[in-house]
Design a protein around this motif. Sequence first.
Motif, mmCIF file in Angstrom:
data_model
loop_
_atom_site.group_PDB
_atom_site.id
_atom_site.type_symbol
_atom_site.label_atom_id
_atom_site.label_comp_id
_atom_site.label_asym_id
_atom_site.label_seq_id
_atom_site.Cartn_x
_atom_site.Cartn_y
_atom_site.Cartn_z
ATOM 1 N N GLU A 235 21.011 36.532 48.486
ATOM 2 C CA GLU A 235 20.859 36.271 49.923
ATOM 3 C C GLU A 235 21.039 37.522 50.784
ATOM 4 O O GLU A 235 20.528 37.595 51.889
ATOM 5 C CB GLU A 235 21.884 35.224 50.376
ATOM 6 C CG GLU A 235 21.747 33.875 49.689
ATOM 7 C CD GLU A 235 20.434 33.205 50.038
ATOM 8 O OE1 GLU A 235 20.106 33.116 51.236
ATOM 9 O OE2 GLU A 235 19.708 32.794 49.100
ATOM 10 N N ASN A 236 21.863 38.464 50.304
ATOM 11 C CA ASN A 236 22.209 39.628 51.139
ATOM 12 C C ASN A 236 21.829 40.941 50.466
ATOM 13 O O ASN A 236 22.635 41.865 50.342
ATOM 14 C CB ASN A 236 23.715 39.626 51.433
ATOM 15 C CG ASN A 236 24.090 38.470 52.322
ATOM 16 O OD1 ASN A 236 23.637 38.382 53.456
ATOM 17 N ND2 ASN A 236 24.892 37.563 51.781
ATOM 18 N N ILE A 237 20.582 40.998 50.070
ATOM 19 C CA ILE A 237 20.113 42.139 49.273
ATOM 20 C C ILE A 237 20.283 43.454 50.038
ATOM 21 O O ILE A 237 20.788 44.446 49.489
ATOM 22 C CB ILE A 237 18.627 41.941 48.885
ATOM 23 C CG1 ILE A 237 18.495 40.794 47.891
ATOM 24 C CG2 ILE A 237 18.045 43.217 48.318
ATOM 25 C CD1 ILE A 237 17.065 40.461 47.489
ATOM 26 N N ALA A 238 19.903 43.466 51.308
ATOM 27 C CA ALA A 238 19.919 44.716 52.073
ATOM 28 C C ALA A 238 21.334 45.275 52.161
ATOM 29 O O ALA A 238 21.575 46.457 51.858
ATOM 30 C CB ALA A 238 19.350 44.475 53.469
ATOM 31 N N LYS A 239 22.284 44.425 52.550
ATOM 32 C CA LYS A 239 23.675 44.860 52.745
ATOM 33 C C LYS A 239 24.275 45.318 51.408
ATOM 34 O O LYS A 239 24.883 46.388 51.313
ATOM 35 C CB LYS A 239 24.466 43.669 53.311
ATOM 36 C CG LYS A 239 25.887 43.961 53.683
ATOM 37 C CD LYS A 239 26.420 42.853 54.625
ATOM 38 C CE LYS A 239 27.912 42.978 54.805
ATOM 39 N NZ LYS A 239 28.659 42.372 53.700
ATOM 40 N N LYS A 240 24.054 44.502 50.369
ATOM 41 C CA LYS A 240 24.649 44.802 49.064
ATOM 42 C C LYS A 240 24.089 46.114 48.496
ATOM 43 O O LYS A 240 24.811 46.957 47.966
ATOM 44 C CB LYS A 240 24.368 43.643 48.096
ATOM 45 C CG LYS A 240 25.112 43.746 46.793
ATOM 46 C CD LYS A 240 26.583 43.467 47.032
ATOM 47 C CE LYS A 240 27.445 43.860 45.858
ATOM 48 N NZ LYS A 240 28.871 43.729 46.177
ATOM 49 N N HIS A 242 22.833 48.616 50.111
ATOM 50 C CA HIS A 242 23.365 49.695 50.926
ATOM 51 C C HIS A 242 24.763 50.086 50.463
ATOM 52 O O HIS A 242 25.069 51.268 50.242
ATOM 53 C CB HIS A 242 23.390 49.211 52.387
ATOM 54 C CG HIS A 242 23.454 50.303 53.377
ATOM 55 N ND1 HIS A 242 24.402 50.352 54.355
ATOM 56 C CD2 HIS A 242 22.687 51.401 53.532
ATOM 57 C CE1 HIS A 242 24.226 51.441 55.077
ATOM 58 N NE2 HIS A 242 23.186 52.095 54.597
ATOM 59 N N GLU A 243 25.606 49.087 50.251
ATOM 60 C CA GLU A 243 26.992 49.324 49.792
ATOM 61 C C GLU A 243 27.014 49.992 48.421
ATOM 62 O O GLU A 243 27.698 50.992 48.205
ATOM 63 C CB GLU A 243 27.738 47.987 49.645
ATOM 64 C CG GLU A 243 28.304 47.421 50.919
ATOM 65 C CD GLU A 243 28.778 45.963 50.705
ATOM 66 O OE1 GLU A 243 28.847 45.263 51.715
ATOM 67 O OE2 GLU A 243 29.033 45.560 49.541
ATOM 68 N N GLN A 263 13.656 46.428 53.317
ATOM 69 C CA GLN A 263 14.747 45.843 54.086
ATOM 70 C C GLN A 263 16.038 46.653 54.095
ATOM 71 O O GLN A 263 16.965 46.310 54.818
ATOM 72 C CB GLN A 263 15.041 44.430 53.576
ATOM 73 C CG GLN A 263 15.147 44.341 52.057
ATOM 74 C CD GLN A 263 15.256 42.895 51.564
ATOM 75 O OE1 GLN A 263 15.583 41.998 52.325
ATOM 76 N NE2 GLN A 263 14.999 42.659 50.296
ATOM 77 N N THR A 302 15.573 46.483 44.874
ATOM 78 C CA THR A 302 15.820 45.236 45.601
ATOM 79 C C THR A 302 14.872 44.161 45.101
ATOM 80 O O THR A 302 13.666 44.388 44.955
ATOM 81 C CB THR A 302 15.579 45.430 47.111
ATOM 82 O OG1 THR A 302 14.206 45.729 47.339
ATOM 83 C CG2 THR A 302 16.448 46.543 47.668
ATOM 84 N N SER A 328 23.757 39.042 45.221
ATOM 85 C CA SER A 328 24.481 39.299 46.474
ATOM 86 C C SER A 328 24.701 38.008 47.258
ATOM 87 O O SER A 328 24.030 37.018 47.002
ATOM 88 C CB SER A 328 23.683 40.272 47.337
ATOM 89 O OG SER A 328 22.418 39.737 47.634
#
Length: 328
Positions: A235-240, A242-243, A263, A302, A328
Amino acid sequence: MYDTVMTTDTDLCAAAIKRGRVVAFSTETVYGLGADCFNEEAVKAVFDAKGRPADNPLIIHVCSIEQAKTVVKSWTQDMDMLARNFWPGPLSLVAKKADAVPDIVSGGKDTVAVRMPGNFYALDFIKKCGVPIAAPSANTSTRPSPTKAIHVLKDMNGKIPYILGGGDCAKGIESTVYDMESRSVLRPGTVTAEDIERVIGNINRDLDERDAHKSPGTKYPHYSPAYKVVLVEGENIAKKTHELYNSAVQTGLKCVILDIDGQVDVNGDSRLNYNGDVNRFARELYDTLISHEGNTDVMFITGTAKQGVGLAVMNRLEKAAAGNIVIS
Ligand code: TXA
Ligand code: MG
């Protein structure tokens, strides 16, 4: 050992096949490593050059429907409809094999996969060979598949006499493998289940582990470059992503992001953005994996939706990641 020659001369390559040699050739999917499908010694040389397990069968490449009929026991109406709609093209049909096809080609199974490749050089070559050509992808087992002649040369130099270099592969990932008997896709590709259903009606979509193992190749490691690949899904590919990227870079690792849907918020050379163009991603995937060897420690990729060509792409990525999948 051979002095491997790169050529566009289909006569030269066909003559080598007739002498029982192995020839790599371009197709629209990936390069193949071909031999006369009726010559057991030649087919064995393909397995040897690749280091391929003997129970993993090869796809038979033909230049016409008439030729396809010589390698299967019966040519059904559904096969005819699929061939007429998708050949030449990236669809391999699995059906009961003709007795004339040696067991080594089918990995001991009583079925064969057959397809007519959609590439001018491949078709001209097969026609001149006068026999169907058994061929796996032209890479050493476990390596990413070759989509450029130079990939084959790097991998197979000295092991085979000729590479028929018909340019870069237009599709970039291997054919869809469709099993006529179970009416199921054993390996997804750019011909999708929806495409097949438009031609022959409903097919079996709930492919389970048991069915997957009908295609022996699906159980072996695949597409692995010489560095770590991490696939980020959920669900949170972009944030994960990035981290994960930031913390890896902080420890001094050389990292790159393949951003299929565009993204992730990282600028600069370290992000390759495909902007949701999954066909372009498929076309460039293996070259991207191969060309980052030697200057990359980790590649973050991603995930994208598992539908249409996205399903085929995710199938290859889950293998390339070899267990390094972050949800994620
Ligand atoms: O696009 C392609 O399919 C490329 C080009 C060269 O045509 N070839 C290719 O071959 O990808 P290979 O050997 O890398 O993958 C063939 C796949 C394997 O997963 C194998 O197990 C499956 O097809 N296969 C071949 N014959 C089969 C059979 N009789 N039953 C089930 N699966 C089969
Ligand atoms: Mg392969």
